[in-house]
Design an enzyme around this catalytic site. Sequence first.
Site, PDB file in Angstrom:
ATOM      1  N   HIS A 124       1.087  -2.810   5.126  1.00 57.22           N
ATOM      2  CA  HIS A 124       1.144  -1.684   4.189  1.00 57.22           C
ATOM      3  C   HIS A 124      -0.194  -0.951   4.100  1.00 57.22           C
ATOM      4  O   HIS A 124      -0.244   0.224   3.711  1.00 57.22           O
ATOM      5  CB  HIS A 124       1.548  -2.180   2.801  1.00 57.22           C
ATOM      6  CG  HIS A 124       1.957  -1.096   1.864  1.00 57.22           C
ATOM      7  ND1 HIS A 124       3.124  -0.376   2.011  1.00 57.22           N
ATOM      8  CD2 HIS A 124       1.335  -0.565   0.764  1.00 57.22           C
ATOM      9  CE1 HIS A 124       3.222   0.521   1.047  1.00 57.22           C
ATOM     10  NE2 HIS A 124       2.143   0.425   0.285  1.00 57.22           N
ATOM     11  N   TYR A 143      -4.665   6.802  -4.720  1.00 60.22           N
ATOM     12  CA  TYR A 143      -5.520   6.697  -3.545  1.00 60.22           C
ATOM     13  C   TYR A 143      -6.907   7.286  -3.795  1.00 60.22           C
ATOM     14  O   TYR A 143      -7.870   6.939  -3.122  1.00 60.22           O
ATOM     15  CB  TYR A 143      -4.876   7.402  -2.349  1.00 60.22           C
ATOM     16  CG  TYR A 143      -3.620   6.726  -1.865  1.00 60.22           C
ATOM     17  CD1 TYR A 143      -3.668   5.479  -1.254  1.00 60.22           C
ATOM     18  CD2 TYR A 143      -2.377   7.319  -2.011  1.00 60.22           C
ATOM     19  CE1 TYR A 143      -2.521   4.844  -0.812  1.00 60.22           C
ATOM     20  CE2 TYR A 143      -1.223   6.697  -1.575  1.00 60.22           C
ATOM     21  CZ  TYR A 143      -1.299   5.458  -0.978  1.00 60.22           C
ATOM     22  OH  TYR A 143      -0.160   4.848  -0.549  1.00 60.22           O
ATOM     23  N   HIS A 193       6.674   9.561  -2.001  1.00 64.28           N
ATOM     24  CA  HIS A 193       6.431   9.107  -3.365  1.00 64.28           C
ATOM     25  C   HIS A 193       7.368   9.837  -4.324  1.00 64.28           C
ATOM     26  O   HIS A 193       7.732  10.991  -4.104  1.00 64.28           O
ATOM     27  CB  HIS A 193       4.976   9.376  -3.771  1.00 64.28           C
ATOM     28  CG  HIS A 193       4.008   8.436  -3.143  1.00 64.28           C
ATOM     29  ND1 HIS A 193       2.679   8.740  -2.926  1.00 64.28           N
ATOM     30  CD2 HIS A 193       4.169   7.169  -2.667  1.00 64.28           C
ATOM     31  CE1 HIS A 193       2.065   7.716  -2.361  1.00 64.28           C
ATOM     32  NE2 HIS A 193       2.951   6.756  -2.198  1.00 64.28           N
ATOM     33  N   ARG A 207      -0.616   2.394   5.694  1.00 63.68           N
ATOM     34  CA  ARG A 207      -0.177   3.518   4.872  1.00 63.68           C
ATOM     35  C   ARG A 207      -1.318   4.005   3.971  1.00 63.68           C
ATOM     36  O   ARG A 207      -1.543   5.208   3.825  1.00 63.68           O
ATOM     37  CB  ARG A 207       1.029   3.070   4.045  1.00 63.68           C
ATOM     38  CG  ARG A 207       1.678   4.118   3.172  1.00 63.68           C
ATOM     39  CD  ARG A 207       2.978   3.518   2.628  1.00 63.68           C
ATOM     40  NE  ARG A 207       3.552   4.285   1.534  1.00 63.68           N
ATOM     41  CZ  ARG A 207       4.322   5.356   1.692  1.00 63.68           C
ATOM     42  NH1 ARG A 207       4.581   5.812   2.909  1.00 63.68           N
ATOM     43  NH2 ARG A 207       4.824   5.974   0.645  1.00 63.68           N
ATOM     44  N   LYS A 244      12.864   4.064  -0.095  1.00 63.85           N
ATOM     45  CA  LYS A 244      12.596   3.626  -1.458  1.00 63.85           C
ATOM     46  C   LYS A 244      13.091   4.672  -2.445  1.00 63.85           C
ATOM     47  O   LYS A 244      12.881   5.870  -2.259  1.00 63.85           O
ATOM     48  CB  LYS A 244      11.089   3.409  -1.630  1.00 63.85           C
ATOM     49  CG  LYS A 244      10.718   2.613  -2.872  1.00 63.85           C
ATOM     50  CD  LYS A 244       9.240   2.279  -2.838  1.00 63.85           C
ATOM     51  CE  LYS A 244       8.849   1.426  -4.033  1.00 63.85           C
ATOM     52  NZ  LYS A 244       7.409   1.079  -4.025  1.00 63.85           N
ATOM     53  N   ARG A 303       6.462   3.603   5.637  1.00 58.82           N
ATOM     54  CA  ARG A 303       6.567   2.201   5.235  1.00 58.82           C
ATOM     55  C   ARG A 303       7.116   1.371   6.394  1.00 58.82           C
ATOM     56  O   ARG A 303       7.885   1.868   7.216  1.00 58.82           O
ATOM     57  CB  ARG A 303       7.481   2.064   4.020  1.00 58.82           C
ATOM     58  CG  ARG A 303       7.024   2.855   2.794  1.00 58.82           C
ATOM     59  CD  ARG A 303       8.024   2.730   1.670  1.00 58.82           C
ATOM     60  NE  ARG A 303       7.606   3.437   0.453  1.00 58.82           N
ATOM     61  CZ  ARG A 303       7.979   4.681   0.137  1.00 58.82           C
ATOM     62  NH1 ARG A 303       8.798   5.349   0.943  1.00 58.82           N
ATOM     63  NH2 ARG A 303       7.544   5.255  -0.980  1.00 58.82           N
TER      64      ARG A 303
END
Length: 308
Positions: free
Chosen positions: A242, A285, A276, A245, A167, A142
Amino acid sequence: MTTLRSALEQYVSMRQGLGYKYQQQARRLANFVSFMEERKAVTITTKLAVAWATLPPDRHASWVLRLTDVRGFARHVANIDPGTEVPRAGILPPLKRAKPYVYSDAEIEALLKAARALPPANGLRRWTYHYLFGLIAVTGIRVSEAIGLERADVDLKEGLLTVRESKFGKSRLVPLHPTTRAALRSYAKRRDAHLGSRCGTHFFVAERGGRLRHQYVHRVFLCLSREIGLRRPGDHSGPRIHDFRHRFAIRTLLGWYRNGIDVEQQLPALSTYLGHTCVRDTYWYLSACPELMEEAARRLDRRWEAKP
């Protein structure tokens, strides 16, 4: 009776105690409480929540995000004040996840080349953005994680990045390809030669050695993306940082499919690599790219053809 201000302090403390950073939400809710105080209102109602959420929005949050923040806070306050109204989910439009933009190799090369032309010609700024965007593109980390890297987090001898408490408060190790390691070593030499004793603790730094600011990084990206034709002047939507990514995740999955690797088995590894919280975040994705859907369909066809 507990005031909304003190209830907010308790609520934010609880959310952060559960591992959420909850900083932007806390600022927005503090603004909401100020809105309530100005109207001498002591009980949250749907009407007041919507009135605040639909005020001329700031640059950082839509009214959907604002009302979502209030809904969570109102649920908490309802335990203290039974008269509290929790805005119904039905009054919110469905949230749509942004469609990712999958950069081509040529577009990334053009962006990095444009970064090297940033002024001043003899400064560090152009190299900082060249290597910053390059690192995000090849590792999929990120932008906040890249900006937050400390010098001690970048082990160029072992080829490892340590991403700390990003995150959801998670930390992880990110291995580096030898070419990426060499590129970062080149940047570190330029940085140290340019700044000398003024070097701070962060790996990527601003022209005078300070920490890079999130808003300035996005501003530079917008300028560069318009310069190379990824966005038109004045566009408020388009390719984002982003999306590097997204590209990393999609290219990884495509490579696995085309090499006959069991994607289902490897997906947890990719999920961990990306930071994640659960594998279903990575599953998204699979539906975000037509090429991936074609590969998945092709594999399904082969499986059915193999059955007697």
